[in-house]
Motif scaffolding. Structure first.
Motif, short mmCIF file in Angstrom:
data_model
loop_
_atom_site.label_atom_id
_atom_site.label_comp_id
_atom_site.label_asym_id
_atom_site.label_seq_id
_atom_site.Cartn_x
_atom_site.Cartn_y
_atom_site.Cartn_z
N GLN A 1 -8.93 22.05 22.53
CA GLN A 1 -10.02 21.08 22.46
C GLN A 1 -10.70 21.13 21.10
O GLN A 1 -10.64 22.13 20.39
N HIS A 2 -11.35 20.03 20.76
CA HIS A 2 -12.12 19.96 19.52
C HIS A 2 -13.33 20.89 19.63
O HIS A 2 -13.91 21.04 20.71
N GLY A 3 -13.73 21.48 18.50
CA GLY A 3 -14.84 22.43 18.49
C GLY A 3 -16.17 21.84 18.96
O GLY A 3 -17.09 22.59 19.32
N SER A 4 -16.26 20.52 18.97
CA SER A 4 -17.51 19.90 19.43
C SER A 4 -17.71 20.10 20.94
O SER A 4 -18.84 20.02 21.42
N ILE A 5 -16.63 20.36 21.67
CA ILE A 5 -16.78 20.68 23.10
C ILE A 5 -17.42 22.06 23.22
O ILE A 5 -18.39 22.25 23.96
N VAL B 1 -13.65 13.35 29.31
CA VAL B 1 -12.58 13.05 28.35
C VAL B 1 -13.15 12.93 26.94
O VAL B 1 -14.04 12.12 26.69
N ASP B 2 -12.65 13.77 26.03
CA ASP B 2 -12.96 13.61 24.61
C ASP B 2 -11.94 12.64 24.03
O ASP B 2 -10.78 12.98 23.83
N GLY B 3 -12.43 11.43 23.76
CA GLY B 3 -11.54 10.42 23.18
C GLY B 3 -12.09 9.93 21.86
O GLY B 3 -12.08 8.72 21.59
N ALA B 4 -12.58 10.85 21.04
CA ALA B 4 -13.31 10.51 19.81
C ALA B 4 -12.61 9.41 19.02
O ALA B 4 -13.23 8.46 18.58
N PHE B 5 -11.29 9.55 18.87
CA PHE B 5 -10.54 8.43 18.27
C PHE B 5 -9.52 7.87 19.25
O PHE B 5 -9.29 6.66 19.32
N GLY B 6 -8.92 8.76 20.08
CA GLY B 6 -7.80 8.34 20.91
C GLY B 6 -8.15 7.37 22.02
O GLY B 6 -7.27 6.65 22.52
N THR C 1 -16.42 8.57 22.86
CA THR C 1 -15.63 8.11 21.72
C THR C 1 -16.59 7.81 20.58
O THR C 1 -17.80 7.90 20.73
N ASP C 2 -15.99 7.49 19.43
CA ASP C 2 -16.79 7.20 18.25
C ASP C 2 -16.63 5.76 17.83
O ASP C 2 -15.53 5.19 17.92
N GLY C 3 -17.72 5.18 17.33
CA GLY C 3 -17.62 3.91 16.63
C GLY C 3 -17.27 4.14 15.17
O GLY C 3 -16.56 3.36 14.56
N HIS C 4 -17.75 5.27 14.61
CA HIS C 4 -17.55 5.49 13.18
C HIS C 4 -16.15 5.96 12.81
O HIS C 4 -15.85 6.12 11.64
N LYS C 5 -15.29 6.17 13.79
CA LYS C 5 -13.90 6.47 13.45
C LYS C 5 -13.10 5.16 13.56
O LYS C 5 -13.13 4.34 12.66
N TRP C 6 -12.44 4.96 14.70
CA TRP C 6 -11.47 3.86 14.72
C TRP C 6 -12.06 2.46 14.81
O TRP C 6 -11.40 1.48 14.49
N THR D 1 -25.37 9.81 17.87
CA THR D 1 -25.02 9.98 16.46
C THR D 1 -23.51 10.06 16.26
O THR D 1 -23.00 9.68 15.21
N GLY D 2 -22.81 10.64 17.23
CA GLY D 2 -21.37 10.82 17.10
C GLY D 2 -20.84 11.36 18.41
O GLY D 2 -21.58 11.46 19.41
N ALA D 3 -19.56 11.75 18.40
CA ALA D 3 -18.97 12.29 19.62
C ALA D 3 -19.62 13.61 20.00
O ALA D 3 -19.73 13.94 21.19
N GLN D 4 -20.06 14.38 19.01
CA GLN D 4 -20.70 15.66 19.32
C GLN D 4 -21.87 15.45 20.31
O GLN D 4 -21.92 16.08 21.36
N MET D 5 -22.80 14.59 19.96
CA MET D 5 -23.95 14.40 20.84
C MET D 5 -23.59 13.58 22.08
O MET D 5 -24.27 13.66 23.10
N GLU E 1 -5.44 14.58 20.50
CA GLU E 1 -5.65 15.93 19.95
C GLU E 1 -5.67 15.79 18.42
O GLU E 1 -4.91 14.99 17.87
N ILE E 2 -6.54 16.55 17.75
CA ILE E 2 -6.80 16.25 16.33
C ILE E 2 -5.59 16.44 15.40
O ILE E 2 -5.53 15.80 14.37
N ASN E 3 -4.65 17.30 15.76
CA ASN E 3 -3.50 17.46 14.88
C ASN E 3 -2.35 16.53 15.23
O ASN E 3 -1.65 16.03 14.36
#
Ligand SMILES: *Cc1c(COP(=O)(O)O)cnc(C)c1O
Length: 475
Positions: free
Chosen positions: A180-184, A259-264, A288-293, A136-140, A234-236
């Motif tokens: 880290q992002h809260g999803s970790i 590695v959390d690379g949701a967008f990076g 990583t995410d498809g729904h972001k970048w 569904t997303g980087a979380q899962m 990193e999100i910021n």
């Protein structure tokens, strides 16, 4: 069938009107919560309505409640839009309504997923034999990858976590930089590892994991089953951890690197960012995410795992009614062996369409274009009178804040953000960074162009001409 055709045509016309209107519509929602509840609410319908009427009323009643986040002047969170080919493919996915659990329930969808997964690995420079899951997303995707990590680390200590669970198992620890992002954290909770097992080793001023501290933690308990979580973006600040060095240290202690690379992770598609992403392919799992970048509609994340056996053992399931396509020479890929879900939508179709519509070159160009816009946007905002540049984008994320004559910059920053949102011209969100309020700028939409950047800068300039509220409120 006439009703099907007419309701789909009605929906398509509304969709096109909506998308074509994004450039002139307010970016912010204009309806209030109370208005939306009253427009959409009512008693449970006792009887039904014709499909066209349902759709026409739905479109009417959501008026003012749809954020323009799929348009080019939305810079809040890290959201992304929908490429036309991906959006259309997503409609077809719903139309075909395949259950993407097994090859047998949707042969073409299963093959599309296999191909798109392999394309993604090649695009992102990940090992060709890594396994993958479309989540569904980087979380899962984190949950999937970290379940594989948990499985392998404990199996190496003769503990079968799939059968025995975690009670009585050797205690896992998860080393993170601390930003880290809260999803970790939530993945660790969902996996029963618990957030007490998360250790923040600390970061340098650029938000990258502190290598000396990481080595110290690893050496302090060399036998512990350990996951090291790194991040690409990193999100910021969009910061990248030093992957090569961190992987070498972690692997010296037989730790699993995630590695959390949701967008990076998408920065790997551009030669500009080779230094940032160097060594990232040495990790053990990536999300990583498809729904972001990639700009695919929502419900699109990916997990990649180097250790196929660990991934499979953590996710696979057997039931008497499952049909596996058992052709010895051409074994099919059943998604249920790699995914946390059972029944699910064929979310690979939109990904396949996005990659086909842009190609490797087009994706690289989109990543670089968004980053160029982010750089111009943040530097021009930071140069406005009453503004301060805090973090210049390395890729597509940056931070600015706004200064108040009375020194209450946090209040002024939130006030300017609210005022820009209310203008409807552009949308930015707030964050707290190094103890101060800041305005976060994320450029991740395929549509954002120079004109959008100009309009966004003008909207902030305009908001800055309005005096600070405290100055007026104190009178
Ligand atoms: C968005 C994001 C996530 C969570 O991703 P979802 O797709 O929303 O589950 C995780 N990590 C980072 C760095 C993100 O930006």
């Amino acid at each position: 069938m006439t009703q099907v055709r007419s309701v789909l045509e009605l929906a398509a016309a509304h969709a096109a009107d909506f998308l074509e209107g994004l450039d002139t519509a307010p970016v912010a929602a204009t309806a209030t919560l109370v208005e939306l509840r009253s427009a959409l609410g009512g008693p449970l319908p006792e009887t039904g309505l014709p499909a066209e009427k349902v759709i026409a009323e739905l479109v009417r009643d959501v008026d003012g409640g749809i954020l323009g986040s799929t348009g080019g002047r939305f810079f809040g969170w890290v959201i992304g839009g929908g490429l036309p080919a991906a959006l259309a493919a997503d409609w077809l996915t719903a139309t075909w309504d395949q259950n993407a659990a097994l090859y047998a329930c949707g042969p073409a969808e299963a093959v599309i997923e296999e191909i798109a997964g392999n394309w993604l690995k090649e695009l992102l420079g990940l090992p060709a034999d890594a396994t993958f899951a479309f989540t569904t997303g980087a979380q899962m995707a984190h949950v999937t990858a970290l379940a594989a990590a948990r499985s392998r680390l404990l199996a190496a200590r003769s503990w079968d976590v799939e059968r025995r669970g975690l009670a009585g198992a050797p205690a896992l620890r998860v080393l993170c930089g601390g930003r880290q992002h809260g999803s970790i954290d939530r993945a660790v909770r969902l996996l029963g590892v618990g957030t007490d097992c998360l250790r923040s080793v600390g970061t340098d001023p650029e938000a990258r994991i502190d290598l000396g501290a990481l080595e110290g933690q690893l050496a302090a308990d060399p036998g512990a089953p350990t996951i090291v979580c790194l991040q690409a973006g990193e999100i910021n600040t969009g910061a990248f951890d030093p992957f090569g060095e961190a992987c070498r240290l972690a692997h010296d202690y037989a730790a699993w690197v995630h590695v959390d690379g949701a967008f990076g992770l998408w920065a790997t598609t551009s030669p500009r960012y080779t230094q940032l992403t160097a060594g990232i392919e040495r990790a053990d799992s990536w999300t990583t995410d498809g729904h972001k970048w990639l700009n695919v509609p929502f419900d699109s994340g990916f997990a990649f795992v180097r250790d196929a056996a660990a991934h499979r053992v953590a996710m696979t399931t057997q039931a008497s009614y499952l049909v596996t396509a058992a052709d010895a020479t051409h074994p099919a890929r059943d998604q249920i062996d790699w995914n946390p879900e059972w029944s699910r939508r064929g979310r690979a179709v939109a990904v396949f369409a996005a990659i086909r519509s842009l190609g490797r070159e087009g994706i690289r160009e989109m990543i670089e274009r968004c980053s160029d816009h982010a750089h111009r946007l943040v530097t021009e905002l930071g140069a406005l009178p009453g503004a301060e540049l805090l973090v210049e984008p390395q890729i597509n994320q940056g931070l600015v804040r706004f200064l108040a004559p009375d020194g209450d910059h946090d209040r002024r920053t939130d006030e300017v953000i609210t005022s820009v949102q209310a203008s409807g011209e552009a949308w930015f969100g707030g964050t707290t960074w190094n103890g101060m309020r800041a305005m976060r700028v994320s450029v991740i939409n395929w549509q954002t162009n120079d004109n959008d950047v100009d309009r966004a800068v003008a909207a902030v300039r305009e908001a800055l001409t309005r005096p600070p509220a405290a100055a007026t409120a104190s009178s």
